[in-house]
Design a protein around this motif. Structure first.
Motif, mmCIF file in Angstrom:
data_model
loop_
_atom_site.group_PDB
_atom_site.id
_atom_site.type_symbol
_atom_site.label_atom_id
_atom_site.label_comp_id
_atom_site.label_asym_id
_atom_site.label_seq_id
_atom_site.Cartn_x
_atom_site.Cartn_y
_atom_site.Cartn_z
ATOM 1 N N ILE A 20 1.902 -6.364 9.188
ATOM 2 C CA ILE A 20 3.193 -6.561 8.440
ATOM 3 C C ILE A 20 3.319 -7.791 7.406
ATOM 4 C CG2 ILE A 20 5.682 -6.880 8.832
ATOM 5 C CD1 ILE A 20 4.437 -4.284 9.606
ATOM 6 N N HIS A 21 2.823 -9.006 7.859
ATOM 7 C CA HIS A 21 2.646 -9.926 6.800
ATOM 8 C C HIS A 21 2.013 -9.606 5.380
ATOM 9 C CE1 HIS A 21 2.777 -13.860 5.141
ATOM 10 N NE2 HIS A 21 1.204 -14.054 5.293
ATOM 11 N N SER A 22 0.748 -8.773 5.666
ATOM 12 C CA SER A 22 -0.062 -8.216 4.430
ATOM 13 C C SER A 22 0.926 -7.268 3.661
ATOM 14 C CB SER A 22 -1.129 -7.686 4.900
ATOM 15 O OG SER A 22 -2.032 -8.648 5.556
ATOM 16 N N MET A 23 1.616 -6.293 4.362
ATOM 17 C CA MET A 23 2.615 -5.627 3.477
ATOM 18 C C MET A 23 3.558 -6.041 2.680
ATOM 19 S SD MET A 23 1.741 -2.127 3.479
ATOM 20 C CE MET A 23 3.343 -1.822 3.083
ATOM 21 N N TYR A 195 10.187 -8.666 0.792
ATOM 22 C CA TYR A 195 10.232 -8.516 1.983
ATOM 23 C C TYR A 195 10.000 -7.114 2.616
ATOM 24 C CZ TYR A 195 11.815 -13.303 3.085
ATOM 25 O OH TYR A 195 11.961 -14.509 3.223
ATOM 26 N N PHE A 196 9.684 -6.013 1.280
ATOM 27 C CA PHE A 196 9.517 -4.678 1.590
ATOM 28 C C PHE A 196 8.259 -4.672 2.432
ATOM 29 C CE2 PHE A 196 12.259 -2.836 -1.899
ATOM 30 C CZ PHE A 196 13.544 -3.214 -1.115
ATOM 31 N N GLY A 197 8.132 -3.819 3.649
ATOM 32 C CA GLY A 197 6.893 -3.672 4.075
ATOM 33 C C GLY A 197 6.942 -3.547 5.483
ATOM 34 N N VAL A 198 8.405 -4.100 6.029
ATOM 35 C CA VAL A 198 8.546 -3.684 7.404
ATOM 36 C C VAL A 198 8.769 -2.233 7.653
ATOM 37 C CG1 VAL A 198 9.632 -5.933 7.695
ATOM 38 C CG2 VAL A 198 10.859 -4.259 6.900
ATOM 39 N N GLU A 199 9.058 -1.353 6.935
ATOM 40 C CA GLU A 199 9.092 0.131 7.086
ATOM 41 C C GLU A 199 7.732 0.619 7.658
ATOM 42 O OE1 GLU A 199 7.877 -0.550 2.921
ATOM 43 O OE2 GLU A 199 9.366 -1.480 4.180
ATOM 44 N N MET A 200 6.675 0.204 7.287
ATOM 45 C CA MET A 200 5.373 0.591 7.778
ATOM 46 C C MET A 200 5.259 0.493 9.286
ATOM 47 S SD MET A 200 2.710 1.921 6.714
ATOM 48 C CE MET A 200 3.038 1.583 4.983
ATOM 49 N N PHE A 280 -4.584 -5.104 -2.013
ATOM 50 C CA PHE A 280 -5.386 -4.038 -1.581
ATOM 51 C C PHE A 280 -4.715 -3.767 -0.293
ATOM 52 C CE2 PHE A 280 -9.536 -2.431 -0.838
ATOM 53 C CZ PHE A 280 -9.876 -1.890 -2.165
ATOM 54 N N PRO A 281 -4.182 -4.615 0.647
ATOM 55 C CA PRO A 281 -3.817 -4.067 2.009
ATOM 56 C C PRO A 281 -2.667 -3.161 1.692
ATOM 57 C CG PRO A 281 -4.489 -6.320 2.177
ATOM 58 C CD PRO A 281 -4.414 -5.909 0.814
ATOM 59 N N VAL A 282 -1.714 -3.497 0.670
ATOM 60 C CA VAL A 282 -0.437 -2.658 0.675
ATOM 61 C C VAL A 282 -0.761 -1.219 0.094
ATOM 62 C CG1 VAL A 282 1.482 -2.733 -0.544
ATOM 63 C CG2 VAL A 282 0.618 -4.842 -0.108
ATOM 64 N N ILE A 283 -1.713 -1.272 -0.971
ATOM 65 C CA ILE A 283 -1.878 -0.055 -1.442
ATOM 66 C C ILE A 283 -2.748 0.998 -0.492
ATOM 67 C CG2 ILE A 283 -4.110 -0.767 -2.748
ATOM 68 C CD1 ILE A 283 -3.489 1.128 -4.765
ATOM 69 N N CYS A 284 -3.661 0.363 0.357
ATOM 70 C CA CYS A 284 -4.248 1.240 1.441
ATOM 71 C C CYS A 284 -3.522 1.698 2.557
ATOM 72 C CB CYS A 284 -5.556 0.202 2.007
ATOM 73 S SG CYS A 284 -6.986 -0.118 0.842
ATOM 74 N N LEU A 285 -2.532 0.671 2.849
ATOM 75 C CA LEU A 285 -1.684 1.263 4.017
ATOM 76 C C LEU A 285 -0.766 2.221 3.547
ATOM 77 C CD1 LEU A 285 -0.707 -2.184 5.849
ATOM 78 C CD2 LEU A 285 -1.641 -0.049 6.838
ATOM 79 N N ASN A 286 -0.245 2.040 2.126
ATOM 80 C CA ASN A 286 0.581 2.828 1.388
ATOM 81 C C ASN A 286 -0.117 4.381 1.631
ATOM 82 O OD1 ASN A 286 2.997 1.176 1.265
ATOM 83 N ND2 ASN A 286 2.102 0.834 -0.767
#
Length: 362
Positions: A20-23, A195-200, A280-286
């Protein structure tokens, strides 16, 4: 019947803090301070705290929905709203994640073009990076977790602020609480995008061992993000006047100019290049989440969908010509994300809670 995930594909609950922190981090934090400081000036740090607190409430709601249904959002949508409406809602998240991937990749390429390699072509760097993304996403969820852990290396650069401390102007923090509540709230709204990313959490829930125990780690991730953003905002307020920030595009990179080492002439080059660990972690998780949604909804292999999504991202990135176009994508993404996080999630929480109470009565 509740969907299940092979246990060997799951990860320990504490790793949620890293994911979540990475996102949340991404590349967008480089310019996050400009608009909040324009609205709230030296009081922008209050907006950071307010936004961080609101995200804690959102995390609590997300876990309320997931723990009650004991499944991820993809199946929860189908259970709550039925096949057709649930599929449309899942598709909206696919669009949101793909748009986020396009923005993160194009922004990183622009930073490299401005700060490191001015002559590099957008399509060539996008192609190389997306091939790396394909390798990671095709490797599965645990590979992406490993990439997210490696991405924490970029935090070492925050210690470079120690060398910028002689340039801090602590008078810039005064007078405190000098702005209206409305201005501080507007600054907090501008702060929501980083802060967007918690939705993951909705999509990685089923890949956590004993997921109910992971909630405290998700809150810890948000605390770490809030502390990180607070340090950045305060350092920028101490280094720049508000009118100076209005002329900056990426003030965080500009702050590296205050750092001097005898063996490194331009540490901002290192700062720009290190952003690969952020995006990199953001685009991979997305992309991983997007392909998982397609896999469940249409029963197609993820190995088939992934190349198609990568081609779409590549074409979209190549069609975004300049900084103004990137900002338009950011504005669109910010609006969609704001309503998803602060309107749709509370709505879904209330609907699901009423649904569960009605089922108990019946």
């Amino acid at each position: 019947m509740k969907p299940s995930v092979n246990e060997r594909l799951t990860v320990s609950p504490f790793l949620i803090s890293i994911l979540i922190h990475s996102m949340q981090l991404g590349v967008s934090y480089l310019s996050m301070a400009i608009k909040p400081i324009q609205w709230a000036g030296q009081d922008a740090w209050i907006s950071v705290l307010l936004c961080g607190l609101s995200i804690h409430v959102v995390i609590w709601m997300i876990y309320g929905i997931l723990n009650r249904n004991e499944t991820d959002l993809i199946h929860a949508h189908l259970q709550i709203f039925g096949k057709w409406v649930g599929s449309i809602l899942n598709f909206i998240f696919i669009v949101f994640f793909l748009l986020g991937s396009i923005y993160q990749l194009r922004l990183f390429i622009e930073i490299v073009q401005v700060w490191v390699f001015p002559d590099i072509r957008t399509w060539s760097l996008a192609l190389i990076l997306l091939l790396l993304v394909y390798y990671c996403v095709a490797g599965g969820f645990r590979i992406i977790v490993g990439i997210s852990m490696i991405s924490l290396v970029q935090h070492l650069l925050i210690f470079s602020l120690v060398f910028a401390m002689p340039f801090f102007q602590f008078n810039n923090l005064l007078p405190m609480l000098d702005h209206s509540t409305i201005s501080i709230l507007k600054a907090a709204k501008e702060m929501t995008f980083p802060y967007f990313g918690v939705e993951m959490l909705f999509f990685i829930y089923m890949f956590i061992k004993t997921p109910q125990k992971s909630q405290k780690w998700a809150h810890l991730a948000n605390i770490l993000t809030t502390m990180f953003y607070l340090i950045i905002i305060l350092s920028l307020v101490l280094l720049f006047k508000p009118h100076q920030l209005s002329t900056e595009i990426w003030p965080e990179l500009s702050s590296y100019k205050f750092v001097r080492f005898p063996f490194i002439e331009h540490i901002e080059f290192i700062g720009a290049a290190s952003l690969i660990f952020a995006f990199f972690p953001v685009i991979c998780l997305n992309l991983w989440a997007s392909t998982r949604i397609m896999n469940i909804m249409f029963i197609v292999k993820r190995s088939t969908v992934l190349p198609i999504f990568l081609i779409l991202v590549f074409l979209a990135v190549c069609l975004i010509p300049d900084h103004n176009s990137i900002e338009e994508v950011r504005t669109l993404l910010s609006k969609i994300g704001f309503y998803l996080i602060f309107t749709y999630i509370p709505f879904l929480y209330i609907v699901d809670m009423i649904r569960m109470k009605v089922r108990r009565v019946v």
